[in-house]
Design an enzyme around this catalytic site. Structure first.
Site, PDB file in Angstrom:
ATOM      1  N   TYR A 191       0.844  -1.197   0.000  1.00 22.40           N
ATOM      2  CA  TYR A 191       0.000   0.000   0.000  1.00 22.40           C
ATOM      3  C   TYR A 191       0.877   1.243   0.000  1.00 22.40           C
ATOM      4  O   TYR A 191       2.026   1.230   0.445  1.00 22.40           O
ATOM      5  CB  TYR A 191      -0.955   0.014   1.199  1.00 22.40           C
ATOM      6  CG  TYR A 191      -0.277   0.196   2.547  1.00 22.40           C
ATOM      7  CD1 TYR A 191      -0.043   1.470   3.069  1.00 22.40           C
ATOM      8  CD2 TYR A 191       0.128  -0.899   3.308  1.00 22.40           C
ATOM      9  CE1 TYR A 191       0.575   1.638   4.304  1.00 22.40           C
ATOM     10  CE2 TYR A 191       0.738  -0.742   4.536  1.00 22.40           C
ATOM     11  CZ  TYR A 191       0.968   0.538   5.029  1.00 22.40           C
ATOM     12  OH  TYR A 191       1.583   0.709   6.246  1.00 22.40           O
ATOM     13  N   CYS A 192       0.337   2.328  -0.534  1.00 23.81           N
ATOM     14  CA  CYS A 192       1.034   3.611  -0.568  1.00 23.81           C
ATOM     15  C   CYS A 192      -0.015   4.716  -0.633  1.00 23.81           C
ATOM     16  O   CYS A 192      -1.206   4.449  -0.492  1.00 23.81           O
ATOM     17  CB  CYS A 192       2.019   3.677  -1.733  1.00 23.81           C
ATOM     18  SG  CYS A 192       1.311   3.211  -3.319  1.00 23.81           S
ATOM     19  N   THR A 193       0.404   5.942  -0.841  1.00 24.84           N
ATOM     20  CA  THR A 193      -0.510   7.088  -0.715  1.00 24.84           C
ATOM     21  C   THR A 193      -1.708   6.990  -1.661  1.00 24.84           C
ATOM     22  O   THR A 193      -2.859   6.973  -1.232  1.00 24.84           O
ATOM     23  CB  THR A 193       0.245   8.398  -0.965  1.00 24.84           C
ATOM     24  OG1 THR A 193       1.368   8.478  -0.091  1.00 24.84           O
ATOM     25  CG2 THR A 193      -0.673   9.603  -0.717  1.00 24.84           C
ATOM     26  N   CYS A 198       2.890   1.378  -5.471  1.00 26.19           N
ATOM     27  CA  CYS A 198       2.653  -0.059  -5.348  1.00 26.19           C
ATOM     28  C   CYS A 198       2.406  -0.731  -6.693  1.00 26.19           C
ATOM     29  O   CYS A 198       2.561  -1.953  -6.810  1.00 26.19           O
ATOM     30  CB  CYS A 198       1.494  -0.316  -4.402  1.00 26.19           C
ATOM     31  SG  CYS A 198       1.906   0.147  -2.710  1.00 26.19           S
ATOM     32  N   ILE A 220      -3.958   4.448   0.139  1.00 24.56           N
ATOM     33  CA  ILE A 220      -4.520   4.863   1.429  1.00 24.56           C
ATOM     34  C   ILE A 220      -5.629   5.885   1.223  1.00 24.56           C
ATOM     35  O   ILE A 220      -6.629   5.890   1.948  1.00 24.56           O
ATOM     36  CB  ILE A 220      -3.406   5.455   2.320  1.00 24.56           C
ATOM     37  CG1 ILE A 220      -2.280   4.440   2.508  1.00 24.56           C
ATOM     38  CG2 ILE A 220      -3.958   5.883   3.666  1.00 24.56           C
ATOM     39  CD1 ILE A 220      -0.975   5.072   2.978  1.00 24.56           C
TER      40      ILE A 220
END
Length: 295
Positions: A191-193, A198, A220
């Site tokens: 997961y990432c912003t 990703c 996220i």
């Protein structure tokens, strides 16, 4: 009254003339008084822009008129304000550049894209599908943070593995060193912003022998839109503009700790020492006194 908005967006697609895209986007954004940062490569586009709502809507329509960007993932959030010249106060300027990578993993030769996006990336999970996976597989599932370690200090998924990375390029080194080989037999959710890091990270992991890799679709930001602070996320979301971070509700947990005094905080700031290029989680009181890293 102006309505400040910020959009976070990306699209992976083969772009035969990145510089033509750069000129088009620069002129379009300048004409609409948008500020922010856009990176373009032969693999696609990645950026974040801020401005008054009508201008941002016009940009979205024009952006999606280009066939390669029609399906781009665009996420909206509230901006801080619009100045007297009609420009977003959340960004100092507009920057539109061509780079070898739109996400700097330092492995452009490994990335393959086609009209459908990244080739060989992890299976996408919507927030709802993520919860279904957790209900089915429970503690077997590993959350793997695809951001820099500083970002995870103020917010992360519960019990996530947070690699000790200062830049995105550190991921390739850690994977090649076998730092996370023990996860190769488990379901890994990256997961990432907003999801873009990703897209690449999950493909790098799969190519290195990780057998079951997922990516949180929309990152996220999309998860927070769906579940706020009543799911598996804890803390604040670090963002790359003047806001510094955003919360998904009025009851967001504060999990960051000030590097100076240890007090709970979700605030980040650049080190005031001009010889130091670090960014820190630091409360306002400690930031005014001195750089905690040099105390």
């Amino acid at each position: 009254m102006p309505t400040p908005k910020i959009v976070l967006f990306y699209a992976f697609a083969p772009l035969p003339d990145p510089d033509a895209i750069r000129l088009w986007q620069r002129d379009l954004c300048e004409g609409l008084k948008l500020r922010g940062r856009i990176l373009i490569s032969e693999h696609g586009i990645n950026g974040t822009l801020g401005g008054d709502l009508p201008a941002v809507k016009k940009w979205v329509r024009r952006f999606r008129d280009y066939p390669a960007f029609r399906g781009a993932d665009i996420k909206w959030s509230e901006g801080t304000g619009i100045d007297a010249e009609g420009l977003s106060v959340d960004f100092p300027k507009l920057s539109v550049k061509v780079r070898e990578e739109i996400v700097s993993f330092g492995a452009p030769g490994e990335l393959r894209v086609d009209a459908d996006g990244v080739v060989g990336g992890g299976e996408r999970l919507s927030p709802e599908q993520l919860h279904a996976l957790m209900a089915q597989r429970g503690d077997e599932v590993v959350f793997f943070d695809g951001r820099n370690a500083l970002e995870a200090e103020i917010g992360r998924f519960r019990d996530a593995i947070v690699p000790g990375t200062e830049t995105t390029r550190d991921f390739v080194r850690l994977l090649d060193e076998g730092a996370y080989d023990d996860l190769k037999g488990r379901p890994v959710v990256t997961y990432c912003t907003g999801g873009i890091r990703c897209e690449v990270l999950s493909s790098l992991m799969l190519s290195r022998g990780f057998g079951e890799v997922y990516q949180l679709d929309g990152g996220i930001a999309r998860y927070g839109e769906t579940y706020g602070d009543d799911g598996l996320w804890e803390g604040s979301l670090y963002v790359f503009d003047k806001r510094g971070s955003v919360d998904f509700s009025d009851h967001a947990a504060i999990i960051g700790r000030c590097a100076g005094c240890g007090a709970p905080t979700s605030r980040t700031a650049n080190c005031p020492d001009e010889s130091c290029r670090r960014q820190l989680v630091v409360c306002a009181e400690c930031d005014r006194v001195a750089c905690p890293a040099h105390a």
